[in-house]
Design an enzyme around this catalytic site. Structure first.
Site, PDB file in Angstrom:
ATOM      1  N   ASP A   1       4.181 -13.175   2.727  1.00  0.00           N
ATOM      2  CA  ASP A   1       3.776 -11.861   1.905  1.00  0.00           C
ATOM      3  C   ASP A   1       3.494 -10.708   2.710  1.00  0.00           C
ATOM      4  OD1 ASP A   1       3.096  -9.670   0.126  1.00  0.00           O
ATOM      5  OD2 ASP A   1       2.303 -11.087  -1.355  1.00  0.00           O
ATOM      6  N   HIS A   2       4.476  -9.968   3.036  1.00  0.00           N
ATOM      7  CA  HIS A   2       4.275  -8.963   4.083  1.00  0.00           C
ATOM      8  C   HIS A   2       3.357  -7.821   3.843  1.00  0.00           C
ATOM      9  CE1 HIS A   2       6.955  -6.496   1.279  1.00  0.00           C
ATOM     10  NE2 HIS A   2       6.240  -5.384   1.947  1.00  0.00           N
TER      11      HIS A   2
ATOM     12  N   HIS B   1       2.431  -9.457  -4.420  1.00  0.00           N
ATOM     13  CA  HIS B   1       1.504  -8.487  -3.687  1.00  0.00           C
ATOM     14  C   HIS B   1       0.454  -8.173  -4.493  1.00  0.00           C
ATOM     15  CE1 HIS B   1       5.133  -8.241  -1.354  1.00  0.00           C
ATOM     16  NE2 HIS B   1       5.763  -7.285  -2.080  1.00  0.00           N
TER      17      HIS B   1
END
Length: 518
Positions: free
Chosen positions: A205-206, A268
């Protein structure tokens, strides 16, 4: 690729999760194999991130990158394509010609059909040649950057052809979305864990690679002034906002299947939520941090079907103007059904049933085509218990607010009360502001730079564990199930370029709050 050994420790020192840990050497040699190597993610994020790591002398001296795809290209045309992409999307601008020339010698393209055993057997032969040529030691990272529906088959075929057991270490990076509901996430986890050990799996998950997201932990646990008041006794409410001004950017077909709940909230926002609410870990090891995040997700109050409508708001954007440009309504976008009921805006109220947070509402919102691009975590503290300045401040004293800006202007601000100059005793709010750009000379790395380096180092701290992704899905499944059980023919709409539908404010007004203006 990199031939010099500049101090890795100094460069990694900007990462608060590594402070005090010892990394004496650059990562060992690796071959990074990108499924979907000719696609958008590789061009916009992965290759530019690798080049920037090379630019900062953080890559191992022996690294090869193999892009896999079906498009007709050879090594030279693939390298030219990635140079063009890196020029457009790298945070550092146009690559240095000499450095790029050295970097691109490790870029390869393999065309094939990777839905059959034959494609993987061809890949085996290509890898054997590339690994010998570059001396990578047989260490392999498989990166799944394809459409998510292909993930299960790719993983199965990696196992069936023995590519899950390389001559060196083997790791796999799985992009989001990790499933489209709890059932598919459980299935994908079962497939992945059947082929790979959990220690080999990096669910990415960036958002967790962003500097300010990691700074949530440092702010809380490295400053004694914050942690003692980080609880229900002093905090009145929490708002987490991830707002986008962009629309679908050519991803209409994907977004129709996802919607903002699956695309942003389940991953996110739930990660931000867990970092804000978690208990202090015993140390900064990967599992210690992830243990605490899982506890938060498991403590989320379960919504019954008849509670969803009063705690959740969804809508889709109509036509409007964003940054002075006229944009169409969601239903008029390419790839979107004219009678679509997919949500582009989501707002909700959650509660955590544990000792620290009992009774504190957490308000989450995310949407597309909103007024601006902004991500923020706002902690609103309780009002003062007794107002000493009521005569001069009949409207009361606003509560203190601690705001953590994730993007685009990364930083932290705190709003508190001060005496207004003059002979009277009038109080007004003022703000102290810390900005990364003004306080540090170092340029923050892109999230993918940090995360790709972590995979090479074998550090899973900023990656999502199996039980963590399942817990996040369990938290949102009551909402998805309520929507599916009570379908609507049309969602409320909001004008593009605004902050969402008017009805979204009702969630907060009922509790005496309102959404922050960003």
């Amino acid at each position: 690729m990199s031939t010099n050994g500049q101090a890795l420790d100094a460069a990694l020192g900007v990462n608060p999760l590594r402070e005090g840990l010892s990394f004496q050497e650059a990562p060992p040699g690796h071959t990074l194999i990108i499924f979907g190597g000719s696609g958008d993610l590789a061009a916009r994020k992965l290759i530019p991130a690798l080049y920037n790591l090379e630019r900062n002398a953080l890559l191992p001296s022996s690294l090869a990158v193999v892009g896999l795809g079906r498009r007709p290209m050879d090594d030279e045309s693939y390298r030219a394509r990635q140079l063009e992409a890196t020029t457009s999307f790298s945070r550092t601008g146009k690559p240095d010609p000499e450095l790029w020339n050295a970097f691109q010698q490790g870029l390869y393209y393999v065309r094939g059909d990777f839905s059959t055993h034959a494609g993987y057997e061809d890949l085996k032969r290509e890898l054997a040649d590339i690994e010998t040529r570059h001396g990578t030691g047989g260490n392999r990272i498989f990166y799944l950057a394809t459409q998510p529906s292909l993930f299960p088959e790719i993983i199965r075929l990696l196992g069936e052809t023995g590519l899950n057991r390389g001559p060196g270490t083997t790791r796999i990076v799985i992009e989001k979305p990790f499933g489209r509901d709890l059932a598919t996430a459980l299935d994908l986890n079962a497939i992945a864990n059947d082929v790979f050990d959990e220690s080999q799996i990096y669910r990415i998950d960036h958002y967790l690679g962003k500097e300010t997201v990691q700074n949530v932990l440092v702010l809380r646990f490295a400053n004694v002034i914050f942690e003692p008041v980080w609880n229900r006794r002093y905090i009145d409410s929490v708002q987490i906002t991830v707002a986008e001004s962009v629309g679908l950017e050519g991803r209409g077909t994907y977004y129709e299947e996802a919607g903002v709940l699956r695309d942003m909230v389940q991953n996110h926002i739930m990660q931000l939520f867990a970092l804000v609410a978690m208990e202090p870990p015993v140390d900064f090891q990967a599992d210690s941090i992830r243990d605490e995040k899982v506890k938060v997700l498991r403590a989320l109050r379960h919504l019954e079907p008849d509670q969803v409508a009063s705690n959740v708001m969804r809508a889709s954007y109509g036509a409007g103007f964003v940054e002075g440009r006229e944009v169409p309504a969601y239903r008029d976008e390419d790839g979107v059904a004219p009678d679509s009921t997919t949500e582009t805006y989501f707002a909700s109220r959650f509660f955590i049933d544990n000792w620290r947070w009992k009774g504190v509402p957490f308000y989450l919102r995310s949407g597309k085509r909103l007024a601006k691009r902004a991500s923020e975590i706002a902690i609103q503290f309780n009002e003062v218990p007794h107002l000493l300045f009521g005569e001069s401040n009949p409207d009361g004293v606003p509560p203190n607010v601690l705001a953590l800006r994730i993007q685009p202007d990364e930083g932290v601000s705190i709003t508190f009360e001060a005496k207004q100059p003059g002979l009277g005793m009038r109080v007004r709010p003022v703000r102290m502001d810390f900005g990364y750009g003004q306080s540090f000379a170092e340029e923050s790395p892109d999230a993918y730079e940090r995360l790709l380096l972590d995979v090479m180092l074998g550090d899973q701290t900023l990656f999502i564990r199996r039980d963590e992704t399942e817990a996040a899905w369990r938290a949102v499944m009551p909402i998805l199930e309520a929507w599916e059980g009570d379908p609507v023919s049309r969602l409320p709409t909001y004008e593009a370029g605004r902050w969402g539908p008017r009805q979204a404010g009702d969630l907060l007004r009922a509790d005496g709050f309102r959404w922050r203006r960003l």
